[in-house]
Design an enzyme around this catalytic site. Structure first.
Site, PDB file in Angstrom:
ATOM      1  N   ASP A  73       0.769  -1.251   0.000  1.00  0.00           N
ATOM      2  CA  ASP A  73       0.000   0.000   0.000  1.00  0.00           C
ATOM      3  C   ASP A  73       0.804   1.308   0.000  1.00  0.00           C
ATOM      4  OD1 ASP A  73      -1.507  -2.142   0.880  1.00  0.00           O
ATOM      5  OD2 ASP A  73      -2.143  -1.194   2.741  1.00  0.00           O
ATOM      6  N   GLU A 116     -10.404  -2.525   4.647  1.00  0.00           N
ATOM      7  CA  GLU A 116      -9.067  -1.980   4.883  1.00  0.00           C
ATOM      8  C   GLU A 116      -8.936  -0.601   4.230  1.00  0.00           C
ATOM      9  OE1 GLU A 116      -6.263  -5.897   5.045  1.00  0.00           O
ATOM     10  OE2 GLU A 116      -6.653  -5.218   3.024  1.00  0.00           O
TER      11      GLU A 116
HETATM   12  C1  FRU Z   1      -3.782  -3.698   2.858  1.00  0.00           C
HETATM   13  C2  FRU Z   1      -3.136  -4.090   4.173  1.00  0.00           C
HETATM   14  C3  FRU Z   1      -3.496  -3.109   5.267  1.00  0.00           C
HETATM   15  C4  FRU Z   1      -2.370  -3.273   6.238  1.00  0.00           C
HETATM   16  C5  FRU Z   1      -1.191  -3.496   5.322  1.00  0.00           C
HETATM   17  C6  FRU Z   1      -0.150  -4.429   5.847  1.00  0.00           C
HETATM   18  O1  FRU Z   1      -3.143  -4.183   1.743  1.00  0.00           O
HETATM   19  O2  FRU Z   1      -3.513  -5.405   4.530  1.00  0.00           O
HETATM   20  O3  FRU Z   1      -4.778  -3.319   5.826  1.00  0.00           O
HETATM   21  O4  FRU Z   1      -2.214  -2.143   7.050  1.00  0.00           O
HETATM   22  O5  FRU Z   1      -1.715  -4.027   4.125  1.00  0.00           O
HETATM   23  O6  FRU Z   1       0.973  -4.457   5.024  1.00  0.00           O
END
Ligand code: FRU
Length: 515
Positions: free
Chosen positions: A52, A234
């Protein structure tokens, strides 16, 4: 994905074989940005794993991009915040890692704000601090079977993001007993003079507010019975945006969900509504799921904070948890989408999010080729020796009848971007692109519904070596997809089984930003 976290970490723990520093260093140094499938104008880390985009903020003439980063391997691992800056959203300068894991946990996703009034006291009025708000994920507490292993922490910088200090009294928002409690996106809500945090909590969104970014109060919940629930919620975002061609403004709530996307795996849905500083309300049909991008490769996207004139620029992670860790690239994995401006458009009484390539793409354009308006029956080759379609932006307006744009090469590899009139759907077909059997769940043909109703479709297609991002009807329906061809798909042909009119054909070769 949770499951994957465990497998990787356990594997590291048991084998005791973290890649040694020398190897990692030399991998990074030898990165050239000329490797097979390496995007030429999308951001990708020099080496190793990225997911992300985080902490997107504009400050003192620089766009800051932080990102979920595992610096010691090419699959997801203990998360850090990688960091890069840009003046034009295309040419990025890599900076040292901004946030490292510590005794409270790994550094998961979150946001960053300019604390202009120094409400946090971390800076001064004259030199306001940048404050990052992120999730701490404690592997120790998770392994010990606790449920409270995700908590929110903050860190600040008073030197334009070059160095970061974590707040000594972290965490600032403690887990309330639900395992999935993460990805805070914070903005300043002027009418209430409060910071508002949008947080993803398992299957819904929670809103919290604060006067100083340190102490938080719960405001409300949204979404338990709205939209898609095929996976965990998320990376949310909440902002106000303008309806094109009117003075009307509406609030947009973005919610990423994994799995449960329209074409499988990860995707980002949105809700249009109102926000009064405390509660998000929408008149949308509860069962409606509508997606900012129907393609399989745009996840966890959010907008930059603090851009002048309330401009909303979005970046997503151009991959999918179903196969992102298996894609055939080395020594890095993953890139972001191109930056997209977000606005709203009304069709009848329904409001849709419109995504369009941000105008900064012109900074990497070379000459542009314009073709005469024409009628296409059967096929028309759009490329010429000056235009390599594998690094280009091409747009055209065509009749809303069956058509397909085919990116291809001499070896019979192709990616097809088209419209299927009978089902009123757009599609991308990547079934004939060489490498497509590296993962069990890698959809080969993906669809997006058409929402616009005019008898012409404007198509803008942006291709960068191993990805195509397609904006239909000026960005009302979007499809983004990766592909892994053995050779560049440098030829572009428009096919139409029955005659169609094509106008405004414009093709621009794009330059690499890494050389
Ligand atoms: C989304 C996610 C988020 C988390 C991060 C962990 O892709 O699962 O919810 O904070 O990636 O790398």
């Amino acid at each position: 994905m949770k499951y994957a976290f465990h497998v990787i970490l356990l594997a590291l723990a048991f084998s005791g074989c973290r890649p040694n520093e020398m190897t990692e260093q030399s991998t990074t140094d030898s990165t050239t940005y000329t490797e097979p499938h390496r995007p030429q104008f999308h951001f990708s880390p020099r080496a190793n794993w990225m997911n992300d985009p985080n902490g997107l903020v504009y400050h003192n003439g620089e766009y800051h991009l932080f990102y979920q980063y595992y610096p010691d391997g090419m699959k997801w691992g203990p998360m850090h915040w990688g960091h890069a800056i840009s003046k034009d959203l295309y040419h990025w300068e890599h900076l040292p890692i901004a946030l490292f894991p510590d005794s409270l946990g790994l550094i998961f996703s979150g946001s960053a704000v300019v604390d202009a009034n120094n409400t946090s006291g971390f800076g001064t009025k004259e030199n306001p601090p940048l404050v990052a708000i992120f999730t701490y994920h404690s592997m120790e507490r998770e392994k010990a079977g606790k449920t409270d292993y995700q908590n929110q922490g903050i860190a600040y910088s008073t030197d334009n993001g070059r160095t970061w200090k974590k707040y000594e009294n972290n965490p600032v928002l403690k887990n309330q007993g639900i395992k999935d409690f993460r990805d805070p996106k914070v903005f300043w809500h002027s009418p209430s003079s409060r910071w508002v945090m949008t947080l993803a909590v398992k299957d819904h969104i929670e809103f919290w507010n604060s006067g100083d970014l340190k102490s938080w109060s719960k405001l409300s919940d949204f979404g338990i019975d709205y939209g898609g629930h095929g996976g965990v919620w998320e990376c949310p975002d909440l902002f106000e945006a303008q309806v094109d061609g009117s003075s009307e403004k509406r609030w947009v709530l973005l919610v990423s969900i994994n799995p449960g996307g329209p074409n499988g795996g990860s995707a980002t849905q949105y809700f249009i509504g109102d926000f009064d500083g405390k509660t998000f309300t929408t008149s949308a049909d509860k069962a409606d799921s509508i997606w900012i991008d129907y393609g399989p490769d745009n996840y966890a996207g959010v907008t930059f904070s603090n851009i002048p004139n309330n401009r909303k620029i979005f970046l997503g992670w151009m991959s999918n948890w179903d196969y992102g860790q298996e894609v055939p690239t080395t020594p890095w994995r993953s890139a972001n989408t191109i930056p997209r401006d977000i606005s709203l458009a009304k069709f009848g009484d329904k409001v849709y999010v419109r995504s369009t390539p941000s105008r900064e793409i012109e900074s990497i354009a070379t000459t542009s080729v314009t073709l005469k308006d024409t009628e296409v029956k059967d096929s028309l080759v759009l490329t010429n020796p000056q235009l390599n379609a594998s690094l280009s932006v091409v747009s055209a307006t065509v009749d809303a009848k069956d058509f397909s744009f085919v990116l291809s090469n001499e070896n019979g590899e192709e990616v097809v971007v088209g419209f299927e009139k009978s089902s009123n759907r757009f599609y991308i077909d990547r079934s004939k692109t060489g490498k497509n059997d590296f993962a069990a769940k890698y959809p080969l043909r993906v669809y997006a519904p058409r929402f616009a109703t005019s008898d012409k479709v404007k198509v803008t297609m942006i291709t960068d070596v191993s990805s195509v991002e397609v904006f239909f009807d000026d960005g009302i329906s979007v499809l983004s997809a990766l592909y892994f061809s053995n050779d560049p798909l440098s030829k572009l042909t428009l096919h139409a089984p029955a005659a169609i009119n094509v106008s405004g054909i414009k093709a621009m070769p794009l330059k690499s930003v890494w050389r």
